[in-house]
Design a protein around this motif. Structure first.
Motif, short mmCIF file in Angstrom:
data_model
loop_
_atom_site.label_atom_id
_atom_site.label_comp_id
_atom_site.label_asym_id
_atom_site.label_seq_id
_atom_site.Cartn_x
_atom_site.Cartn_y
_atom_site.Cartn_z
N PRO A 64 0.82 -1.21 0.00
CA PRO A 64 0.00 0.00 0.00
C PRO A 64 0.86 1.27 0.00
O PRO A 64 0.54 2.23 -0.70
CB PRO A 64 -0.80 -0.11 1.29
CG PRO A 64 -0.78 -1.55 1.66
CD PRO A 64 0.50 -2.10 1.14
N GLU A 65 1.96 1.27 0.75
CA GLU A 65 2.80 2.48 0.86
C GLU A 65 3.36 2.86 -0.52
O GLU A 65 3.49 4.05 -0.84
CB GLU A 65 3.99 2.26 1.80
CG GLU A 65 3.69 1.45 3.04
CD GLU A 65 3.69 -0.05 2.74
OE1 GLU A 65 4.71 -0.55 2.24
OE2 GLU A 65 2.68 -0.73 3.01
N GLY A 75 1.97 2.25 -3.45
CA GLY A 75 0.89 2.81 -4.24
C GLY A 75 0.61 4.26 -3.85
O GLY A 75 0.40 5.13 -4.69
N VAL A 76 0.62 4.53 -2.56
CA VAL A 76 0.37 5.89 -2.07
C VAL A 76 1.51 6.81 -2.50
O VAL A 76 1.28 7.93 -2.96
CB VAL A 76 0.21 5.91 -0.52
CG1 VAL A 76 0.12 7.35 -0.01
CG2 VAL A 76 -1.02 5.12 -0.11
N ALA A 118 1.10 7.84 -6.07
CA ALA A 118 0.01 8.80 -6.23
C ALA A 118 0.40 10.17 -5.69
O ALA A 118 0.07 11.20 -6.28
CB ALA A 118 -1.24 8.28 -5.53
#
Lengths: 281, 281
Positions: B223-224, B226-227, B230
């Protein structure tokens, strides 16, 4: 047991191998004489013919033609069969097939073995293709119990994992995990090709790596297969696509709003939930 | 040549192995004493320290920290360096980094080696990690020729495929082929989990196979990461997402309209274009 197979391609041919090895007498019908000869030479069937009447002797018949031919072929086939013959098909969409055949043939059970390879045709047929793979059966309220039991027994004997559900449930489930990914993946390739700056497009092509490769794989597959899914499972696929679009819009919104906590939360959830779908085979 | 590496993780550690094997004198700096010791014990660096001043002797320095630390670390580092020191980074987004550092340090060149594994940390470092992989450099109009030549030479010596472009071009290209697939793929998992019929959801989980597995892979990753994509590449990613959404809507429209010829045409085009992006490695 005498078992008939109509359509001697990857699925029909593979079924033949396994059923023969269990001692069943396998009768195969193909549209092409050359396929009949190959299937016999390979040992996938005991007898083969281009004539549907060969199947009159079968107690159970698997319809393994391309999906567009299932209903018309069964309609022709019925003329040759005693009403006791059990018919099952292997089409990847179930509602339109069950709706067309079940009212006309009591001993019909829709089926979908989820086993396949990139190849097709009798040459691609293989032993034990169904072992450990899902095999869905979609009987309805009117399907005779005995017919269900017999087909279930055959499916289990292939080593497949049996699932029983309604045709509509099957079609919604496959629209989510099989047909939707094709469109999602194809739209990715399409969007990248739509890049208008030629230098950026060239760079994107040079830099694309395993992430793009995996995400785009099913979107770069057989076009006929993608069209077939959309045609036969149109409403379920449209529902899935609308559902997908809403979730995509949530991601876009989180990024627009710079809601990094929300985005991380979503990505944690996808990471946590993916294993529920994968890693079983 | 004396070469410095700030950040001894997968990329920094792997760089160290290759540069040492070419006879360079490699100086490593990490925030953790234990990482310094490991890097020396493994033979990834000649000397290591938690003290930035170790890098004062380096002619070229690779900044291999997580992306959020690149700019603050370089700002600190500058105090220890003669103005002749060449600095390059390995961050996966280039515009914000180049914009922040280039005006303050003339001999700075943004870089992005597109090599990675699922693992991280000095233990995951490996020899020849960059062989055959793309390595993008993003010098600007003011970057001295000599500095570019020296970094280019090092990149080539790693066996990497060198690409040179503007930071903005790099960021648009990776937003398409790397960051967009993550969101597209995550939205797929999210949409499937959003299925409200519990029986259909369970069935979907049971039936999901290689198509879903591949299409959902990068959406189920860290998740990190992907963030981070973004956050740092927000505008390019939003543009790519809007572009994607338009192409997705075209697919939805074709299916709604039952335009099977049009859909087949689109899928033929995606099938034909995918090889331009994949199969290079």
């Amino acid at each position: 047991m005498k078992i008939g197979i109509l359509g001697l391609g990857l699925i029909g041919g593979s079924l033949g191998y396994d059923l023969r090895s269990q001692g069943h007498d396998v009768l195969g019908v193909s549209r092409r004489e050359s396929t009949c000869e190959k299937a016999m030479a390979l040992g996938s069937v005991d007898q083969a013919s281009i004539d549907l009447s060969l199947l009159a002797a079968a107690e159970v018949i698997f319809i393994c033609t391309p999906i567009a031919l299932i209903v018309p072929q069964v309609q022709q086939l019925m003329n040759y069969l005693p009403i006791s013959t059990i018919i099952t098909d292997v089409g990847s969409v179930k509602t339109p097939i069950v709706e067309a055949i079940a009212p006309a043939w009591e001993n019909f059970i829709g089926g979908h073995p989820m086993a396949g390879t990139a190849d097709s045709g009798i040459e691609a047929a293989q032993r034990n293709l169904f072992v450990g793979r899902p095999y869905v059966l979609t009987p309805d309220m009117t399907t005779p119990k005995t017919a269900i039991l017999i087909v279930e027994q055959i499916v289990r004997s292939l080593g497949a994992k049996l699932y029983i559900c309604q045709p509509e449930q099957h079609d919604r489930a496959v629209s989510l995990i099989s047909h939707l990914p094709v469109m999602v993946s194809a739209a990715l390739i399409s969007a990248c090709m739509g890049e208008t700056d030629a230098q950026v497009l060239q760079l994107a092509q040079n830099l694309a790596s395993s992430g793009f490769q995996d995400t785009s794989r099913v979107g770069g597959g057989h076009p006929e297969l993608g069209v077939m899914m959309a045609q036969y499972n149109r409403q379920a696929l449209l529902n899935s696509l609308q559902q997908y679009r809403q979730h995509l819009d949530e991601f876009i919104y989180l990024i627009e709003q710079e809601n990094w906590v929300g985005l991380e939360c979503k990505l944690q959830s996808t990471g946590k939930n993916r294993p529920k779908f994968v890693g079983k085979f």
